[in-house]
Design a protein around this motif. Structure first.
Motif, short mmCIF file in Angstrom:
data_model
loop_
_atom_site.label_atom_id
_atom_site.label_comp_id
_atom_site.label_asym_id
_atom_site.label_seq_id
_atom_site.Cartn_x
_atom_site.Cartn_y
_atom_site.Cartn_z
N ASN A 100 44.81 38.34 36.63
CA ASN A 100 44.45 38.16 38.04
C ASN A 100 43.23 37.25 38.19
OD1 ASN A 100 44.68 38.80 40.92
ND2 ASN A 100 42.78 39.93 40.61
N TYR B 268 44.09 42.64 34.80
CA TYR B 268 42.85 42.22 35.45
C TYR B 268 42.44 40.82 35.00
CZ TYR B 268 42.48 47.08 36.88
OH TYR B 268 42.73 48.31 37.42
N SER B 269 42.59 40.55 33.69
CA SER B 269 42.28 39.21 33.18
C SER B 269 43.25 38.19 33.76
CB SER B 269 42.35 39.20 31.65
OG SER B 269 41.28 39.93 31.09
N SER C 293 37.60 41.01 38.24
CA SER C 293 38.81 40.71 38.99
C SER C 293 38.73 41.22 40.43
CB SER C 293 40.01 41.35 38.27
OG SER C 293 41.19 41.14 38.97
N ASP C 294 38.20 42.42 40.60
CA ASP C 294 38.12 43.00 41.95
C ASP C 294 37.19 42.21 42.86
OD1 ASP C 294 35.97 43.78 40.34
OD2 ASP C 294 35.76 45.74 41.26
#
Length: 114
Positions: free
Chosen positions: A45, A42-43, A95-96
């Motif tokens: 991305n 996530y980081s 991230s989302d």
């Protein structure tokens, strides 16, 4: 092999660091790991998405004091998950959310509104 206990910052130090970082930087990504070595997908991305639209932004590696950063950031954003992106001190998302903004063609404008 012995591993020493977390040698991170205390809550007051983290709170102060978050406040200063948000005040001094237009765009900030609080992430697990560093720009050179993100420590979660996530980081990685979020870092990649921001890097596509901004040459200059601040990153903060939260891993040494993860619980303290979660608490300090939740006070600003209402979220406890990491990564978290802020523009002009305002929480944008993780991230989302960055991915959704990119899909809608709004991420560049959001990151450069600063």
């Amino acid at each position: 092999m012995d591993f020493p206990p977390n040698q991170g910052l205390d809550q007051d130090e983290v709170d102060e660091h978050v406040e200063e970082t948000l005040a001094e930087n237009e765009v900030v990504l609080f992430m697990k790991g560093t720009e050179l070595m993100p420590q979660c997908g996530y980081s990685r991305n979020a870092l990649g998405l921001i890097s596509e639209h901004r040459d200059e932004f601040e990153t903060v590696d939260v891993l040494d004091s993860l619980a303290e950063y979660r608490a300090a950031l939740e006070a600003h954003s209402g979220w406890e998950t990491i990564p978290q992106t802020f523009v002009d001190g305002e929480f944008v998302g993780g991230s989302d959310i960055l991915s959704e903004l990119e899909e809608r063609g709004e991420l560049e404008e959001t990151l450069n509104a600063a």
